[in-house]
Design a protein around this motif. Sequence first.
Motif, PDB file in Angstrom:
ATOM      1  N   GLN A   1      55.025  16.665 -38.961  1.00  0.00           N
ATOM      2  CA  GLN A   1      55.447  18.029 -39.235  1.00  0.00           C
ATOM      3  C   GLN A   1      54.398  18.836 -39.992  1.00  0.00           C
ATOM      4  N   GLY A   2      53.225  18.248 -40.168  1.00  0.00           N
ATOM      5  CA  GLY A   2      52.149  18.948 -40.850  1.00  0.00           C
ATOM      6  C   GLY A   2      52.140  18.755 -42.350  1.00  0.00           C
ATOM      7  N   VAL A   3      53.142  18.058 -42.881  1.00  0.00           N
ATOM      8  CA  VAL A   3      53.205  17.802 -44.314  1.00  0.00           C
ATOM      9  C   VAL A   3      52.239  16.672 -44.668  1.00  0.00           C
ATOM     10  N   GLU A   4      51.476  16.854 -45.728  1.00  0.00           N
ATOM     11  CA  GLU A   4      50.558  15.820 -46.181  1.00  0.00           C
ATOM     12  C   GLU A   4      51.152  15.096 -47.390  1.00  0.00           C
ATOM     13  N   ILE A   5      51.039  13.785 -47.377  1.00  0.00           N
ATOM     14  CA  ILE A   5      51.544  12.983 -48.489  1.00  0.00           C
ATOM     15  C   ILE A   5      50.441  12.050 -48.975  1.00  0.00           C
ATOM     16  N   GLU A   6      50.544  11.665 -50.222  1.00  0.00           N
ATOM     17  CA  GLU A   6      49.581  10.739 -50.810  1.00  0.00           C
ATOM     18  C   GLU A   6      50.171   9.338 -50.785  1.00  0.00           C
ATOM     19  N   VAL A   7      49.483   8.417 -50.119  1.00  0.00           N
ATOM     20  CA  VAL A   7      49.941   7.029 -50.032  1.00  0.00           C
ATOM     21  C   VAL A   7      49.009   6.179 -50.889  1.00  0.00           C
TER      22      VAL A   7
ATOM     23  N   VAL B   1      61.584   1.003 -52.764  1.00  0.00           N
ATOM     24  CA  VAL B   1      60.942   1.435 -51.531  1.00  0.00           C
ATOM     25  C   VAL B   1      59.515   1.878 -51.834  1.00  0.00           C
ATOM     26  N   ARG B   2      58.549   1.192 -51.219  1.00  0.00           N
ATOM     27  CA  ARG B   2      57.142   1.521 -51.413  1.00  0.00           C
ATOM     28  C   ARG B   2      56.520   1.902 -50.075  1.00  0.00           C
ATOM     29  N   TYR B   3      55.547   2.797 -50.137  1.00  0.00           N
ATOM     30  CA  TYR B   3      54.871   3.256 -48.922  1.00  0.00           C
ATOM     31  C   TYR B   3      53.441   2.722 -48.919  1.00  0.00           C
ATOM     32  N   CYS B   4      53.013   2.296 -47.752  1.00  0.00           N
ATOM     33  CA  CYS B   4      51.686   1.705 -47.646  1.00  0.00           C
ATOM     34  C   CYS B   4      51.001   2.205 -46.377  1.00  0.00           C
ATOM     35  N   ALA B   5      49.695   2.047 -46.331  1.00  0.00           N
ATOM     36  CA  ALA B   5      48.918   2.513 -45.184  1.00  0.00           C
ATOM     37  C   ALA B   5      47.721   1.597 -44.981  1.00  0.00           C
ATOM     38  N   PRO B   6      47.233   1.491 -43.745  1.00  0.00           N
ATOM     39  CA  PRO B   6      46.024   0.682 -43.518  1.00  0.00           C
ATOM     40  C   PRO B   6      44.874   1.132 -44.413  1.00  0.00           C
ATOM     41  N   THR B   7      44.778   2.449 -44.623  1.00  0.00           N
ATOM     42  CA  THR B   7      43.788   3.015 -45.544  1.00  0.00           C
ATOM     43  C   THR B   7      44.516   3.930 -46.521  1.00  0.00           C
ATOM     44  N   PRO B   8      44.644   3.532 -47.786  1.00  0.00           N
ATOM     45  CA  PRO B   8      45.355   4.371 -48.758  1.00  0.00           C
ATOM     46  C   PRO B   8      44.705   5.749 -48.881  1.00  0.00           C
ATOM     47  N   GLY B   9      45.532   6.722 -49.242  1.00  0.00           N
ATOM     48  CA  GLY B   9      45.022   8.073 -49.401  1.00  0.00           C
ATOM     49  C   GLY B   9      45.967   9.092 -48.805  1.00  0.00           C
ATOM     50  N   ARG B  10      45.424  10.255 -48.467  1.00  0.00           N
ATOM     51  CA  ARG B  10      46.237  11.347 -47.960  1.00  0.00           C
ATOM     52  C   ARG B  10      46.518  11.135 -46.470  1.00  0.00           C
ATOM     53  N   VAL B  11      47.784  11.294 -46.085  1.00  0.00           N
ATOM     54  CA  VAL B  11      48.222  11.122 -44.694  1.00  0.00           C
ATOM     55  C   VAL B  11      48.971  12.370 -44.252  1.00  0.00           C
TER      56      VAL B  11
ATOM     57  N   PHE C   1      51.056   6.359 -41.674  1.00  0.00           N
ATOM     58  CA  PHE C   1      49.800   6.484 -40.932  1.00  0.00           C
ATOM     59  C   PHE C   1      49.654   7.917 -40.467  1.00  0.00           C
ATOM     60  N   GLU C   2      48.485   8.298 -40.060  1.00  0.00           N
ATOM     61  CA  GLU C   2      48.235   9.654 -39.605  1.00  0.00           C
ATOM     62  C   GLU C   2      49.143   9.982 -38.422  1.00  0.00           C
ATOM     63  N   GLY C   3      49.913  11.085 -38.539  1.00  0.00           N
ATOM     64  CA  GLY C   3      50.830  11.479 -37.478  1.00  0.00           C
ATOM     65  C   GLY C   3      52.186  10.822 -37.560  1.00  0.00           C
TER      66      GLY C   3
END
Length: 324
Positions: free
Chosen positions: A54-60, A40-50, A11-13
């Motif tokens: 530390q300021g690093v952006e990842i694609e979920v 290991v899979r990563y998921c988010a309430p809203t898929p996309g860039r998070v 999630f963001e942050g």
Amino acid sequence: MKPVRVAVLAFEGVSLFHLSVPGMVFGVTPAPVGLPQYEVRYCAPTPGRVRCDQGVEIEVPGGLGAMEDADIVIVPAWDHPENAAPAVLSNALRQAHARGAQVVGLCLGAFVLGDAGLLDDRRATTHWACRELFAKRFPRANFLPDVLYVDDGNVITSAGTVAAIDCCLNLVRQRHGADVANRVARLLVTPPHRQGGQAQYIEQPVPSLPSENRLPGVLEWAREHLSHPLSLDDLAEVAHMSRRTFTRRFREATGMTFVKWLAAERIARAQQLLETTDLPIEQVATEAGFGSALSLRQHFANQLHTSPSAYRQLFCESQHSTAE
């Protein structure tokens, strides 16, 4: 053997460290013998860039649907514990738990589990700095402020940042035994099981005297002699300290009294023997330093809320279920 599926919430942050820990522990390379494949899979309430903390952006790429077939669902530290988690996330966590998945809240991720109602009438912990807020928001939870992690009915919560590693190693230990968890820990160059609680990390001075460096060696010596009668005076003698000085240093290093530490170490040793050997309960009690099977049973009942025989049986069933 099918892989163990792990869904890690992003999630963001989100904490970049917590986001990485499950992959580091479950995906350690080279994989030790006895550790099955983990997916290991990563998921988010809203898929996309998070964007991580530390300021690093990842694609979920995945949404919360990844939780639907996960064996383990992990929630990293929530960035704003004073704010309730979204209802869609709470619903997904409740559904995952209801079908039997282990649901894990790392550090402030415990707040998300609390918002989902999964901590009601359960034992739980979180970072010591937010204990008052936690107690206020979740009065029905049985908050344990002096542990590094706690498992209560497939709901697991952990304390501060590095306790996430302790928590994930414990998941490996539950599923695959102490020997596998120890090998994973060695590859990560981290202790397989840290005794003590959060008290040892709250406003404690950094050791500066050379004599204070003797204590870790003393603890190792004590672990090697658990089958023998051990007293505070014995350890103070090994450390070449007075009883009073050693008592103070011991409390600073472990966050607990010698009696509690020794009991916890002996329980951990008994667990390892029950998991990895077919020794009779009486011999397990002797090897772990409890002296008698009755004493071992009493300590298991008080600390683990089960019996040695039931623990061994449950572990064997867990191992069999994982193998399938």
